[in-house]
Scaffold this motif. Structure first.
Motif, mmCIF file in Angstrom:
data_model
loop_
_atom_site.group_PDB
_atom_site.id
_atom_site.type_symbol
_atom_site.label_atom_id
_atom_site.label_comp_id
_atom_site.label_asym_id
_atom_site.label_seq_id
_atom_site.Cartn_x
_atom_site.Cartn_y
_atom_site.Cartn_z
ATOM 1 N N ILE A 79 -1.660 -8.883 -1.256
ATOM 2 C CA ILE A 79 -2.953 -8.612 -0.633
ATOM 3 C C ILE A 79 -3.410 -7.233 -1.067
ATOM 4 O O ILE A 79 -2.643 -6.268 -1.041
ATOM 5 N N ALA A 80 -4.659 -7.158 -1.493
ATOM 6 C CA ALA A 80 -5.174 -5.881 -1.985
ATOM 7 C C ALA A 80 -5.173 -4.841 -0.875
ATOM 8 O O ALA A 80 -5.457 -5.146 0.280
ATOM 9 N N ALA A 108 12.927 -9.244 9.832
ATOM 10 C CA ALA A 108 12.526 -10.587 9.403
ATOM 11 C C ALA A 108 11.161 -10.557 8.730
ATOM 12 O O ALA A 108 10.932 -11.254 7.734
ATOM 13 N N ILE A 109 10.266 -9.715 9.253
ATOM 14 C CA ILE A 109 8.926 -9.619 8.652
ATOM 15 C C ILE A 109 9.039 -9.039 7.241
ATOM 16 O O ILE A 109 8.406 -9.519 6.297
ATOM 17 N N GLN A 140 5.440 -13.911 -0.330
ATOM 18 C CA GLN A 140 4.043 -14.238 -0.049
ATOM 19 C C GLN A 140 3.103 -13.685 -1.094
ATOM 20 O O GLN A 140 3.505 -12.970 -1.993
ATOM 21 N N MET A 141 1.828 -14.025 -0.878
ATOM 22 C CA MET A 141 0.817 -13.563 -1.810
ATOM 23 C C MET A 141 0.608 -12.066 -1.676
ATOM 24 O O MET A 141 0.787 -11.494 -0.610
ATOM 25 N N LEU A 172 5.827 -14.318 13.713
ATOM 26 C CA LEU A 172 6.787 -13.208 13.741
ATOM 27 C C LEU A 172 6.110 -11.901 14.107
ATOM 28 O O LEU A 172 6.589 -11.135 14.937
ATOM 29 N N LYS A 173 4.953 -11.656 13.462
ATOM 30 C CA LYS A 173 4.251 -10.409 13.749
ATOM 31 C C LYS A 173 3.761 -10.397 15.190
ATOM 32 O O LYS A 173 3.817 -9.359 15.856
ATOM 33 N N LEU A 191 13.092 -8.328 14.488
ATOM 34 C CA LEU A 191 11.811 -8.944 14.126
ATOM 35 C C LEU A 191 11.202 -8.226 12.924
ATOM 36 O O LEU A 191 10.692 -8.858 11.995
ATOM 37 N N ASN A 231 4.002 -9.039 -0.355
ATOM 38 C CA ASN A 231 2.901 -8.764 0.555
ATOM 39 C C ASN A 231 3.137 -7.389 1.149
ATOM 40 O O ASN A 231 3.927 -7.200 2.055
ATOM 41 N N ALA A 286 1.305 -5.375 2.937
ATOM 42 C CA ALA A 286 0.944 -5.148 4.338
ATOM 43 C C ALA A 286 2.081 -5.603 5.237
ATOM 44 O O ALA A 286 2.466 -4.901 6.184
ATOM 45 N N ASP A 287 2.652 -6.765 4.936
ATOM 46 C CA ASP A 287 3.734 -7.284 5.765
ATOM 47 C C ASP A 287 4.987 -6.430 5.626
ATOM 48 O O ASP A 287 5.685 -6.168 6.604
ATOM 49 N N LYS A 334 -4.579 -2.229 9.739
ATOM 50 C CA LYS A 334 -4.452 -2.242 8.278
ATOM 51 C C LYS A 334 -3.291 -3.138 7.857
ATOM 52 O O LYS A 334 -3.296 -3.712 6.782
ATOM 53 N N LEU A 335 -2.271 -3.207 8.715
ATOM 54 C CA LEU A 335 -1.097 -4.008 8.377
ATOM 55 C C LEU A 335 -1.253 -5.440 8.885
ATOM 56 O O LEU A 335 -0.297 -6.196 8.934
ATOM 57 N N ARG A 336 -2.445 -5.763 9.287
ATOM 58 C CA ARG A 336 -2.776 -7.117 9.746
ATOM 59 C C ARG A 336 -1.938 -7.575 10.921
ATOM 60 O O ARG A 336 -1.406 -8.676 10.951
ATOM 61 N N CYS A 337 -1.771 -6.686 11.879
ATOM 62 C CA CYS A 337 -1.130 -7.064 13.131
ATOM 63 C C CYS A 337 -2.209 -7.032 14.203
ATOM 64 O O CYS A 337 -2.976 -6.077 14.279
ATOM 65 N N LEU A 394 6.803 -4.737 20.962
ATOM 66 C CA LEU A 394 6.369 -3.345 20.914
ATOM 67 C C LEU A 394 5.590 -2.992 22.184
ATOM 68 O O LEU A 394 5.771 -1.915 22.778
ATOM 69 N N ALA A 444 6.640 -9.529 17.323
ATOM 70 C CA ALA A 444 6.979 -8.110 17.202
ATOM 71 C C ALA A 444 5.989 -7.261 17.988
ATOM 72 O O ALA A 444 6.364 -6.278 18.637
ATOM 73 N N ALA A 477 5.145 -3.292 4.928
ATOM 74 C CA ALA A 477 4.927 -2.055 5.669
ATOM 75 C C ALA A 477 4.986 -2.307 7.174
ATOM 76 O O ALA A 477 5.586 -1.529 7.923
ATOM 77 N N ALA A 478 4.378 -3.416 7.603
ATOM 78 C CA ALA A 478 4.390 -3.733 9.033
ATOM 79 C C ALA A 478 5.828 -3.877 9.511
ATOM 80 O O ALA A 478 6.215 -3.315 10.543
ATOM 81 N N LEU A 485 -1.873 -0.524 12.549
ATOM 82 C CA LEU A 485 -1.494 -1.914 12.755
ATOM 83 C C LEU A 485 -2.582 -2.858 12.250
ATOM 84 O O LEU A 485 -2.300 -3.933 11.723
ATOM 85 N N GLU A 539 -6.788 -1.845 1.036
ATOM 86 C CA GLU A 539 -8.136 -1.310 1.191
ATOM 87 C C GLU A 539 -8.064 0.204 1.369
ATOM 88 O O GLU A 539 -7.007 0.743 1.630
ATOM 89 N N VAL A 579 7.389 -0.539 9.785
ATOM 90 C CA VAL A 579 6.890 0.188 10.958
ATOM 91 C C VAL A 579 7.629 -0.289 12.217
ATOM 92 O O VAL A 579 8.088 0.519 13.032
ATOM 93 N N PHE A 580 7.775 -1.612 12.348
ATOM 94 C CA PHE A 580 8.456 -2.140 13.534
ATOM 95 C C PHE A 580 9.926 -1.707 13.550
ATOM 96 O O PHE A 580 10.461 -1.340 14.596
ATOM 97 N N GLU A 614 -14.755 2.878 7.176
ATOM 98 C CA GLU A 614 -14.183 2.839 5.837
ATOM 99 C C GLU A 614 -15.247 2.748 4.755
ATOM 100 O O GLU A 614 -15.170 3.409 3.725
#
Lengths: 501, 325, 154
Positions: free
Chosen positions: C67-68, C56-57, C64-65, A167-168, C53, C5, C7-8, A428-431, A175, A171, C10-11, A426, C70, C14-15, A224
């Motif tokens: 995630i710390a 959906a994210i 989900q798990m 999905l990511k 999309l 999750n 990060a997801d 940081k957001l794992r994209c 983008l 996306a 937020a991602a 992105l 950073e 953002v999208f 970082e």
């Protein structure tokens, strides 16, 4: 046979002492400038173009060809060492190449890239010499509908570029497509998403996007934590690939060469797909797809071979039709015209020494590259030992100059900062950035050809299905889509995802 | 390094001493010629050829800087804002005149923002078609278009490009609703013409000559006022009954408004010398063009040309209703 | 499991936001029809797709798990992103030499390891190298010292 006398003429021309010298100078200069961060092949050629104007036509073009290969190789080197690609093709190399570098295997990655490039270059040179005219005929069969179908196939395959969530990745592709749309609409002249800035009328700069998204985001990530370390995460391994590495690269190299040669002949953006397509293919065929994105040899060997083969065969439209297939080729045409040679369909018959001399020099240039670069690998790898706090200001200086020099456009520099920020967020957001980059490159082509196909087809959407090449490509797209969405593959991906976190 | 600082000091002193002192020794350093299009294009080629010859005469290097983008308006805008000392000059083509209408919110006024150096060359255009397109000559094409205009396609290299301008002229001259298909640049448009994907195009002879000679496309007419040396059998548009289609892609050399006359005169003299050089004539000849007559390489000639062309193109562009902003 | 999750999430957001911004801007463009698409058609299609999309994210992120999160490189962001912007603002006015010197210096401040004197030395070295390579050897059309300096000089 004609071919042999022609090749003999070519080698006689290219191997004259002064042409050999200019080829060597070109390769060296191209490598040295191309290896500077943020400076890719297009920028390198634009910078070095004026020095070639003083030479004889043949020498000038041979030197320019040398610069081109050198710059391509130099660009891959920076992509591997510091994750800073200057060209769309080396963006793919960066994915696994940089990971290898962080694991202390930069030497391996560089050697694999060099060997793969050389092999692909040799094969593609033969292809150009033997099959240039028939290949041109195929290339001309590609109209708007075919290009649209090809781009669609490329985009669907792009999902495999990411090793995280589908999905990511999707996306990110979308983008990228949207960012690619920024600029003046070529059909109506309407400015889109330019915020009234004329400097963005021709779209956002690719170099700015690649440098920001990959290179700058990576610098920020490295800033970082503690900063006295080097890029090297692990101990520096062997400089040269092991036997196992070499064995692992053979098949990807062969497939990459085939793909790159095929895509390279298509003028109008076919070549950009070559390295992306090769990466996708290798990941699909691999027994260990989970290694991709974490330092897979095949992820460097395949795309690098594809890239170099494509670079070679992209000369075909130029040599047989006189039409440049990409900006680099356009610069070559400019150089020819300045020399008083207007390229056209008759170049091969009117200027046989020039035509075959360039083809011969392609191979000679590739040979010089490998002779030059294998020993240089040691030097490049030492760069990784430079403390990071010294390295990144230097990188920033070079990439500022590199981005600016392409078009003397200061807005490209502001775009670098913007994309750097976006890339970091992105990250940081794992994209992952690679799918975005592919979308960005293909977006304008996809829209342009879709709309053109509709105009040429008088508004009839069935043009995509009634034209055989287009229909075949669309069928392939559907197959790829099915394969990607198949449950078993999906499960595999999910496992990969969990492991990676 | 010390050298550079001294350099800056000299420049500063010169600025203090005023324009006459500056112009006396003009030029005493490198000149930048801005070409508002990508390196390697036809305009860039014209610029580099002329820059090389003028450098020899001026005794100072003219370096070409490509500032491409937005149909040449970015580079032109940059020169409009540059220091008016004669050390920044602009080589621009017909787009200087058409941009006045094509771009409705241009940051500079083409007529007010520049001093003139002179005209350089005028590249004729040729109306060409894919090899297997039905009509065999210009008369045949005109008849063909009477019934088939709506299914005939015509390529251009994007809004404001030479091929777009010529296409507009052609469609208004024949009064036929031909389907326009824009491409991103001449390369892709020419490829599709060669591949038979599209019917017609009208482009600079620089781009079409080799293809016509090679027989990969066919030519119907030239937009030049007289027949071309390289294609003596090719009709002119006037002969074909379309005199309004006469057009050439003319190139001119400009300096920012306020550049001292001493500097522009010196540049103009140098330009005229270059235009008279047989080597330039030969090189231009290979591009399917020729240098303008020496009396055209003057500020007055360029000013007249620009004013005339702005007036000519305004109604044509407004009728077509296409804008690039 | 069962937590969010971040990060997801937020991602996804953002999208959604980027898609919405592009979509709203596309409203000002002519859509045309499917057969003759206007400049707004393709961007609108993509914007809608991106919002979907992104949504959906976001939805998936709730299953989900965790995630710390950073740390962010705030200092780096200011100086590293500032460097090319600064270069863009000054390269024409100050000229290539002073501009690249200050740009390098600025970038050097992004780290904490480099002492001021070292940073200056590094910037001098980079400036020297870049001037020699790009301006002297390659003859790139950069003005080494710009008009701002001649004004100050007087």
């Amino acid at each position: 046979m004609d071919l042999f006398s022609n090749l003999a003429l070519g080698f006689a021309t290219a191997a004259s002492p002064e042409n050999l010298l200019f080829c060597l100078i070109g390769v060296i200069l191209g490598t040295l400038i191309g290896v500077l961060p943020g400076i890719g092949a297009t920028a390198t050629i634009a910078m070095l173009l004026p020095i070639t104007f003083q030479l004889e036509p043949v020498s000038s073009l041979i030197m320019l060809a040398g610069i081109y290969y050198g710059a391509q190789y130099g660009g891959s080197t920076t992509a591997i060492l510091i994750n800073m690609p200057g060209e769309s093709s080396s963006a793919v190399t960066a994915i696994d190449g940089y990971q290898l570098a962080r694991q202390g295997k930069a030497g391996t990655a560089l050697a694999v890239a060099a060997l793969g490039s050389f092999f692909a270059g040799t094969v593609a040179t033969v292809l150009v010499a033997v099959f240039a005219p028939p290949l041109t005929v195929i290339a001309l069969k590609f109209g708007a509908a075919e290009y649209f179908a090809l781009m669609l196939l490329g985009l669907v395959s792009a999902i495999a570029l990411a090793h995280g969530s589908i999905l990511k990745a999707l996306a990110m592709v979308v983008l990228g497509l949207l960012l690619g749309v920024v600029g003046t609409d070529i059909y109506t002249g309407t400015p889109r998403f330019t915020f009234g800035i004329t400097a963005f009328a021709d779209g956002l700069s690719f170099v700015a996007l690649a440098v920001g998204l990959f290179g700058i985001a990576e610098i920020l990530r490295n800033l970082e934590g503690e900063q006295d370390r080097t890029i090297l995460g692990a101990k520096l391994g062997s400089l040269f690939p092991s036997k196992a590495d070499l064995k692992a690269m053979v098949a990807p190299m062969l497939r990459g060469t085939a793909l790159g040669s095929a895509f390279g002949i298509l003028p109008g953006g076919g070549a950009v797909l070559a390295s992306f397509a090769s990466y996708t293919m290798e990941k699909r065929l691999s027994d260990h797809p989970e290694e991709f994105g974490k330092g897979a040899i095949a992820g460097v060997a395949g795309p690098e071979s594809a890239n170099n083969a494509g670079a070679q065969t992209s000369f075909i439209p130029l040599l047989t039709l006189g039409i440049p297939a990409n900006p680099v080729m356009a610069l070559m045409v400019g150089a020819m015209i300045i020399q008083g040679i207007v390229p056209g369909p008759n170049v091969a018959t009117d200027q046989p020494a020039l035509f075959w001399g360039i083809i011969a020099s392609m191979w000679i240039g590739n040979l010089m590259l490998i002779v030059l670069n294998l020993p240089l690998i040691g030097v490049w790898v030492k760069l990784l030992k430079v403390p990071y706090h010294l390295l990144f200001p230097i990188i920033m200086a070079f990439c500022s100059i590199g981005v600016y020099s392409v078009n003397s456009n200061v807005y490209d520099l502001y775009a670098v900062a913007g994309f750097g920020l976006l890339g970091y967020i992105l990250l940081k957001l794992r994209c992952e950035p690679a799918p975005l980059l592919l979308g960005f490159v293909l977006g304008p082509l996809l829209e342009e050809n879709l709309r053109r196909a509709m105009i040429l087809g008088r508004g009839d959407p069935t043009v995509f299905l009634t034209r055989p090449i287009s229909a075949t490509l669309l069928a392939l797209t559907v197959i790829v889509l099915v394969v990607v969405l198949m449950p078993s593959v999906g499960k595999k991906r999910a496992e990969v995802f969990t492991e990676s976190d | 390094m010390a050298l550079h600082f001294k350099f800056a000091a000299i420049a500063a002193t010169a600025a203090l001493m005023g324009t006459s002192a500056l112009a006396q020794g003009f030029p005493d350093r490198q000149i930048t010629m801005i070409v508002p299009f990508a390196a390697g294009g036809p305009t860039d080629t014209v610029g580099r050829l002329i820059a090389e010859k003028m450098s020899a005469d001026l005794g100072q290097q003219i370096i070409v800087e490509n500032v491409g983008g937005a149909g040449g308006t970015l580079g032109a805008g940059q020169v409009a804002e540059a220091e008016a000392d004669g050390y920044t000059i602009l080589l621009h083509h017909i787009g200087m005149a058409t941009s006045a209408t094509l771009y409705r919110n241009l940051a500079y006024k083409p007529l007010d923002a520049f001093e003139y150096v002179g005209l350089v060359t005028e590249v004729p255009m040729t109306l060409v078609a894919r090899q297997d397109f039905e009509p065999t000559d210009m008369a045949g094409l005109l008849t063909y278009l009477k019934d088939n205009a709506e299914t005939t396609t015509m390529a251009n290299a994007g809004i404001g490009s030479a091929s777009h301008l010529c296409g507009m002229l052609f469609m208004q001259a024949v009064e036929a609703p031909i389907v326009t298909v824009p491409y991103k640049g001449t390369g892709p448009a020419m490829t599709e013409l060669l591949g038979g994907q599209i019917d017609l195009m009208c482009d600079q002879t620089t781009n079409t000559a080799e293809q016509i000679k090679g027989g990969t496309i066919k030519a119907y007419a030239t937009t030049a006022p007289a027949r071309l040396d390289i294609f003596p059998d090719l009709q002119t548009v006037a002969e074909a009954g379309l005199p309004t289609m006469e057009v050439g892609i003319w190139h001119g050399l400009y300096a920012p408004k306020g550049t001292p006359a001493e500097a522009t005169d010196r540049l103009s003299a140098s330009l005229q010398k270059a235009l008279a050089d047989p080597d330039i004539a030969a090189k231009f000849g290979e591009l399917g063009t020729q240098p303008v007559a020496a009396d055209q390489g003057t500020p007055a000639a360029l000013k007249a040309k620009l004013e005339g062309e702005i007036t000519r193109w305004q109604p044509i562009i407004e009728t077509a209703g296409v804008y690039a902003d | 499991m069962g937590s969010i999750n971040r990060a997801d999430l937020a991602a996804g957001l953002v999208f959604v936001i980027i898609g919405a911004v592009f979509g709203l801007t596309s409203l000002g463009l002519d859509m045309g029809s499917t057969l003759r698409m206007g400049p707004g058609y393709f961007p609108m299609l993509l914007s809608v797709l991106l919002v979907l999309l992104g949504g959906a994210i976001c939805f998936n992120s709730f299953r989900q798990m965790h995630i710390a999160v950073e740390p962010y490189a705030w200092r780096g962001m200011v100086f590293i992103l500032g460097a090319p912007v600064f270069f863009g603002l000054t390269v024409r006015g100050l000229g290539f030499v002073p501009s690249i010197f200050l740009t390098t210096l600025l970038a050097a401040f992004a780290g904490l390891k480099l002492r001021p004197l070292q940073a200056v030395l590094l910037a001098v070295a980079v400036t020297l190298f870049c001037t020699l390579v790009f301006s002297v050897a390659l003859g790139l059309p950069f003005r080494r010292f710009g008009p701002w300096l001649s004004v100050v000089g007087v």
